[in-house]
Design an enzyme around this catalytic site. Structure first.
Site, short mmCIF file in Angstrom:
data_model
loop_
_atom_site.label_atom_id
_atom_site.label_comp_id
_atom_site.label_asym_id
_atom_site.label_seq_id
_atom_site.Cartn_x
_atom_site.Cartn_y
_atom_site.Cartn_z
N ASP A 64 0.87 -1.16 0.00
CA ASP A 64 0.00 0.00 0.00
C ASP A 64 0.92 1.22 0.00
OD1 ASP A 64 -1.63 2.15 0.59
OD2 ASP A 64 -2.76 1.13 2.16
N SER A 145 -1.41 13.01 -15.45
CA SER A 145 -2.73 13.14 -16.03
C SER A 145 -2.81 14.49 -16.73
CB SER A 145 -3.80 13.08 -14.93
OG SER A 145 -5.08 13.44 -15.43
N TYR A 160 -7.71 15.63 -6.54
CA TYR A 160 -7.08 14.87 -7.63
C TYR A 160 -6.30 15.79 -8.59
CZ TYR A 160 -6.34 11.55 -11.40
OH TYR A 160 -5.75 10.75 -12.35
N LYS A 164 -2.12 15.90 -9.07
CA LYS A 164 -1.44 15.70 -10.35
C LYS A 164 -0.62 16.92 -10.76
CE LYS A 164 -2.66 11.48 -11.04
NZ LYS A 164 -1.66 10.40 -11.01
#
Length: 250
Positions: A64, A145, A160, A164
Site C-alpha cells: 500500500d 494526467s 485529484y 497531479k
C-alpha cells in the site's frame, strides 16, 4: 528495449488498468517485473494468464503506497531477491468523489495526497537510492494526467487535480536533482487523457458522466507510451508525454 532485457522494473498499482497493462508489456519485453498492489490476488491472476516464459519474470508483492513501511519493505524485497531496481513506474493513484468544501472530508483528502503525491515521491526516493548505490542509470516514470496541467470542471474531483499538478512539479524538481547529482537517470511524466480503467468508471458512478459516449484510450495505449519512453537512447529524455484519444474535447 534491448538494453532493459533482464533488468528489474517495479510497477505500483499493478492490479488493474494501466498498471496491469504495463506489467504485461514489460515482462513481454524481457524485464524482471515486480508488481506492487494491495490486491495481490489480481496480480497473481494476471501472472497465470501470461505465457510461461513471461509469467516467470513477473513477481507480485503486497504494498500500500500510502504506507511508508510497505514501500520500504517492497524495495528491500527487490534488493534482496533481484539486486535492486532499474526502472520504476509510479502508476498507483486514487480518485474519490468528495467535494473540497464538503464537511468531514479530511480522511479522503489526506488519502489523495498520501497515495498520489507522497507515495509517488517515496517510491521514487527508494528507487533512486537503489540506482545510485549500484551506479545504474535508471528510469523513473510518473503516470500523471491531463489534470496535472489544466483543471477540468467535473464534480467530486477534490484534490485529484492538485495532486497531479504536484506530480508535474515533482517531475521538474527530480529532473533538477538528478542533473545536479551528475546522474544519467531519467525521469518522465506521462499524462493521459481519458483511459478506460476502473478509475474512469468511477466518473460515471460519482459524477454522472456517460463515458461510453466519450473518446477513450485503452490501458495498453499508455503502456506502449511507457515502452516508447524507456526505449529512447541513453542521451534522450522524454520529459513530458501527453497521450489523448482522437476527438477528446478537453
Amino acid at each position: 528495449m534491448e538494453r532493459w532485457q533482464g533488468k528489474v522494473a517495479i510497477v505500483t498499482g499493478a492490479s488493474s488498468g494501466i498498471g496491469a497493462a504495463t506489467v504485461k508489456e514489460l515482462v513481454k519485453a524481457g524485464m524482471i517485473t515486480v508488481g506492487l498492489a494491495r490486491r495481490l490476488e489480481q496480480v497473481e491472476a494476471l501472472k497465470a494468464s501470461l505465457p510461461t516464459d513471461a509469467a516467470a519474470r513477473l513477481h507480485a508483492f503486497k504494498c500500500d503506497v500510502s504506507k511508508e513501511d510497505d514501500i520500504v519493505e517492497a524495495f528491500k524485497f527487490v534488493e534482496d531477491n533481484f539486486g535492486g531496481v532499474d526502472v520504476l513506474v509510479n502508476n498507483a493513484g486514487v480518485y474519490q468523489k468528495v467535494d473540497l468544501l464538503e464537511a468531514g472530508n479530511t480522511a479522503t483528502l489526506r488519502q489523495s495526497l498520501d497515495v498520489n503525491v507522497l507515495g509517488l515521491t517515496l517510491c521514487s526516493r527508494e528507487a533512486f537510492q537503489s540506482m545510485q548505490k549500484r551506479g545504474m542509470a535508471g528510469h523513473i516514470i510518473h503516470i500523471n494526467s491531463i489534470e496535472g496541467h489544466k483543471v477540468q470542471n467535473y464534480p467530486g474531483a477534490n484534490l485529484y487535480p492538485a495532486s497531479k499538478f504536484a506530480v508535474t512539479a515533482i517531475t521538474e524538481t527530480m529532473r533538477n536533482e538528478l542533473r545536479n547529482a551528475g546522474t544519467k537517470t531519467k525521469v518522465t511524466s506521462i499524462s493521459p487523457g481519458f483511459v478506460k480503467t476502473p478509475m474512469v468508471d468511477l466518473c460515471d458512478e460519482y459524477a454522472g458522466f456517460d463515458t461510453t459516449m466519450m473518446p477513450m484510450l485503452q490501458p495498453e495505449d499508455i503502456a506502449h507510451g511507457i515502452l516508447y519512453a524507456l526505449g529512447t537512447p541513453p542521451h534522450v529524455q522524454v520529459h513530458e508525454l501527453t497521450i489523448k484519444p482522437i476527438g477528446e474535447p478537453v
